[in-house]
Structures are given as structure tokens and as C-alpha cells.
Design a protein around this motif. Structure first.
Motif, PDB file in Angstrom:
ATOM      1  N   PHE A 111      -9.127 -12.535 -11.492  1.00 25.91           N
ATOM      2  CA  PHE A 111      -8.583 -11.307 -10.937  1.00 25.91           C
ATOM      3  C   PHE A 111      -9.181 -10.138 -11.700  1.00 25.91           C
ATOM      4  N   ASP A 112      -9.669  -9.139 -10.973  1.00 24.20           N
ATOM      5  CA  ASP A 112     -10.308  -7.971 -11.574  1.00 24.20           C
ATOM      6  C   ASP A 112      -9.587  -6.720 -11.104  1.00 24.20           C
ATOM      7  N   ARG A 113      -8.783  -6.153 -11.979  1.00 25.55           N
ATOM      8  CA  ARG A 113      -8.020  -4.951 -11.640  1.00 25.55           C
ATOM      9  C   ARG A 113      -8.925  -3.802 -11.232  1.00 25.55           C
ATOM     10  N   ASN A 114     -10.057  -3.674 -11.908  1.00 24.81           N
ATOM     11  CA  ASN A 114     -10.958  -2.554 -11.596  1.00 24.81           C
ATOM     12  C   ASN A 114     -11.553  -2.687 -10.196  1.00 24.81           C
ATOM     13  N   LYS A 115     -11.865  -3.897  -9.807  1.00 23.63           N
ATOM     14  CA  LYS A 115     -12.401  -4.123  -8.467  1.00 23.63           C
ATOM     15  C   LYS A 115     -11.366  -3.734  -7.413  1.00 23.63           C
ATOM     16  N   LEU A 116     -10.111  -4.120  -7.649  1.00 24.64           N
ATOM     17  CA  LEU A 116      -9.035  -3.768  -6.735  1.00 24.64           C
ATOM     18  C   LEU A 116      -8.800  -2.255  -6.736  1.00 24.64           C
ATOM     19  N   ARG A 117      -8.843  -1.661  -7.919  1.00 24.69           N
ATOM     20  CA  ARG A 117      -8.638  -0.212  -8.045  1.00 24.69           C
ATOM     21  C   ARG A 117      -9.696   0.556  -7.246  1.00 24.69           C
ATOM     22  N   ILE A 118     -10.945   0.131  -7.327  1.00 21.18           N
ATOM     23  CA  ILE A 118     -12.030   0.805  -6.597  1.00 21.18           C
ATOM     24  C   ILE A 118     -11.798   0.716  -5.095  1.00 21.18           C
ATOM     25  N   GLY A 119     -11.393  -0.471  -4.613  1.00 23.92           N
ATOM     26  CA  GLY A 119     -11.106  -0.623  -3.185  1.00 23.92           C
ATOM     27  C   GLY A 119      -9.985   0.283  -2.726  1.00 23.92           C
ATOM     28  N   ILE A 120      -8.948   0.396  -3.546  1.00 22.69           N
ATOM     29  CA  ILE A 120      -7.819   1.265  -3.192  1.00 22.69           C
ATOM     30  C   ILE A 120      -8.236   2.729  -3.274  1.00 22.69           C
ATOM     31  N   LEU A 121      -9.003   3.087  -4.304  1.00 22.84           N
ATOM     32  CA  LEU A 121      -9.458   4.481  -4.439  1.00 22.84           C
ATOM     33  C   LEU A 121     -10.293   4.917  -3.236  1.00 22.84           C
ATOM     34  N   ASN A 122     -11.101   4.026  -2.700  1.00 26.49           N
ATOM     35  CA  ASN A 122     -11.877   4.359  -1.507  1.00 26.49           C
ATOM     36  C   ASN A 122     -10.962   4.657  -0.324  1.00 26.49           C
ATOM     37  N   ALA A 123      -9.855   3.935  -0.237  1.00 29.29           N
ATOM     38  CA  ALA A 123      -8.924   4.131   0.876  1.00 29.29           C
ATOM     39  C   ALA A 123      -8.103   5.412   0.722  1.00 29.29           C
ATOM     40  N   VAL A 124      -7.850   5.819  -0.510  1.00 24.57           N
ATOM     41  CA  VAL A 124      -6.974   6.980  -0.724  1.00 24.57           C
ATOM     42  C   VAL A 124      -7.742   8.258  -1.017  1.00 24.57           C
ATOM     43  N   LYS A 125      -9.063   8.203  -0.867  1.00 28.85           N
ATOM     44  CA  LYS A 125      -9.899   9.378  -1.124  1.00 28.85           C
ATOM     45  C   LYS A 125      -9.405  10.577  -0.311  1.00 28.85           C
ATOM     46  N   LYS A 126      -9.236  11.710  -1.008  1.00 29.80           N
ATOM     47  CA  LYS A 126      -8.800  12.975  -0.407  1.00 29.80           C
ATOM     48  C   LYS A 126      -7.412  12.878   0.226  1.00 29.80           C
ATOM     49  N   ARG A 127      -6.582  11.986  -0.282  1.00 29.91           N
ATOM     50  CA  ARG A 127      -5.197  11.845   0.167  1.00 29.91           C
ATOM     51  C   ARG A 127      -4.289  12.227  -0.993  1.00 29.91           C
ATOM     52  N   PRO A 128      -3.067  12.656  -0.721  1.00 30.85           N
ATOM     53  CA  PRO A 128      -2.163  13.091  -1.795  1.00 30.85           C
ATOM     54  C   PRO A 128      -1.518  11.905  -2.530  1.00 30.85           C
ATOM     55  N   ILE A 129      -2.356  11.072  -3.129  1.00 27.34           N
ATOM     56  CA  ILE A 129      -1.874   9.901  -3.862  1.00 27.34           C
ATOM     57  C   ILE A 129      -2.429   9.981  -5.275  1.00 27.34           C
ATOM     58  N   SER A 130      -1.542   9.887  -6.255  1.00 33.71           N
ATOM     59  CA  SER A 130      -1.956  10.019  -7.653  1.00 33.71           C
ATOM     60  C   SER A 130      -2.522   8.705  -8.186  1.00 33.71           C
ATOM     61  N   THR A 131      -3.305   8.826  -9.241  1.00 33.28           N
ATOM     62  CA  THR A 131      -3.836   7.630  -9.887  1.00 33.28           C
ATOM     63  C   THR A 131      -2.702   6.822 -10.505  1.00 33.28           C
ATOM     64  N   GLU A 132      -1.627   7.505 -10.865  1.00 30.57           N
ATOM     65  CA  GLU A 132      -0.453   6.804 -11.402  1.00 30.57           C
ATOM     66  C   GLU A 132       0.165   5.893 -10.337  1.00 30.57           C
ATOM     67  N   GLN A 133       0.217   6.363  -9.101  1.00 31.50           N
ATOM     68  CA  GLN A 133       0.751   5.535  -8.017  1.00 31.50           C
ATOM     69  C   GLN A 133      -0.126   4.296  -7.802  1.00 31.50           C
ATOM     70  N   ILE A 134      -1.424   4.471  -7.914  1.00 25.16           N
ATOM     71  CA  ILE A 134      -2.343   3.347  -7.749  1.00 25.16           C
ATOM     72  C   ILE A 134      -2.152   2.350  -8.893  1.00 25.16           C
ATOM     73  N   SER A 135      -2.056   2.859 -10.122  1.00 22.02           N
ATOM     74  CA  SER A 135      -1.830   1.977 -11.271  1.00 22.02           C
ATOM     75  C   SER A 135      -0.514   1.232 -11.136  1.00 22.02           C
ATOM     76  N   ASP A 136       0.521   1.931 -10.694  1.00 27.81           N
ATOM     77  CA  ASP A 136       1.825   1.289 -10.498  1.00 27.81           C
ATOM     78  C   ASP A 136       1.737   0.190  -9.447  1.00 27.81           C
ATOM     79  N   LEU A 137       1.015   0.460  -8.370  1.00 26.33           N
ATOM     80  CA  LEU A 137       0.841  -0.533  -7.308  1.00 26.33           C
ATOM     81  C   LEU A 137       0.199  -1.803  -7.872  1.00 26.33           C
ATOM     82  N   ILE A 138      -0.879  -1.641  -8.621  1.00 18.93           N
ATOM     83  CA  ILE A 138      -1.581  -2.787  -9.191  1.00 18.93           C
ATOM     84  C   ILE A 138      -0.716  -3.484 -10.239  1.00 18.93           C
ATOM     85  N   ASP A 139      -0.036  -2.688 -11.085  1.00 19.36           N
ATOM     86  CA  ASP A 139       0.849  -3.261 -12.101  1.00 19.36           C
ATOM     87  C   ASP A 139       1.954  -4.097 -11.456  1.00 19.36           C
TER      88      ASP A 139
END
Length: 150
Positions: free
Chosen positions: A59-87
């Protein structure tokens, strides 16, 4: 726990403090009275991901993070929300004591989380993850937004 000075086995904890991934404990040896510091951390099972082709990879958290970041680009979603999702996902798999999870389970879990956070990010992630080849795929994903989450 062995004392580093006299190799005694009885110690008492004087102070405990949590840091990010460790617990720092200040101890005193009952036999010799000397003090020392220990660090504890939870040992987690290595989580393996079974890919669609049947192969396995860690399992690679960074790989998952990159995929999610691509989906949330220019959306009102914080990096904290993404980290919480993965956590939350990692914690759920650890709580279930799972050592293997399929990429499909991970993708579906991310889609469910994104559905709750942002509809546009959900559609973007679904379009890549489910590999939409026509408009019908997009319409099905949009229709899924109206369905209640179990």
C-alpha cells in the motif's frame, strides 16, 4: 523492559508523552534507581494491495494521495481532508487486522468518501477509476450521487 544500566527487569513509568507516531516514556529502574527514556510505537501489519491483474504491491499512501489530488484539483477541499480520508481508510484496515486489500475496495472507499465531501471530485475520481469510455458512465456516476450511502 530491561534497565540499560543494571539489566534489571522492574521499572516504573514516571512520565508518558505522545508524539506523532510514538509514545515517549520516562522510566526509573527499581533496582538501581537510575532513569532512562524509552519510545514505543505501534507495529502495523504491512498492508498489501491486490491489483486487478492479480499482482500484489505494498500500500502506497502517496500514490493514493496523488490520485485523490488529481480529482480534487481546483475544488474547495483541504489537504487535511485528504489526509484524514487516507488515515481513516488505513485505520479501518488496521482495525480489521487486514494484511491484504483489493484495489477495487480502495477505489470504492475513496469514491464513498468523496461522495460525502464534494460531488465534482467524486465524478472526477470515478471517471478515472472506473475508466469511463462514454457518456453513459458519467450519467451512471451522477445518478449514484442521488443514492443514499449504506
Amino acid at each position: 523492559m530491561h534497565c540499560p544500566y543494571c539489566d534489571g527487569t522492574e521499572t516504573k513509568v514516571l512520565d508518558s508523552r505522545s508524539s506523532e507516531t510514538k509514545i515517549r516514556r520516562r522510566r526509573e529502574c527499581i533496582a538501581c534507581g537510575k532513569r532512562f527514556t524509552t519510545y514505543e510505537m505501534v507495529e502495523r501489519l504491512l498492508l498489501m494491495v491486490q491489483k486487478r491483474d492479480g499482482s500484489f504491491e505494498p500500500f502506497d499512501r502517496n500514490k493514493l494521495r496523488i490520485g485523490i489530488l488529481n480529482a480534487v484539483k481546483k475544488r474547495p477541499i483541504s489537504t487535511e481532508q485528504i489526509s484524514d480520508l487516507i488515515d481513516n481508510m488505513e485505520a479501518q484496515y488496521a482495525d480489521e487486522m487486514r494484511s491484504c486489500v483489493t484495489s477495487t475496495e480502495i477505489g470504492n472507499a475513496v469514491m464513498e468518501h468523496l461522495k460525502q465531501i464534494d460531488a465534482v471530485a467524486y465524478i472526477r475520481f470515478a471517471s478515472v477509476y472506473q475508466d469511463f469510455s462514454d457518456v453513459a458512465g458519467f450519467l451512471a456516476a451522477i445518478g449514484a450521487l442521488d443514492q443514499p450511502t449504506p
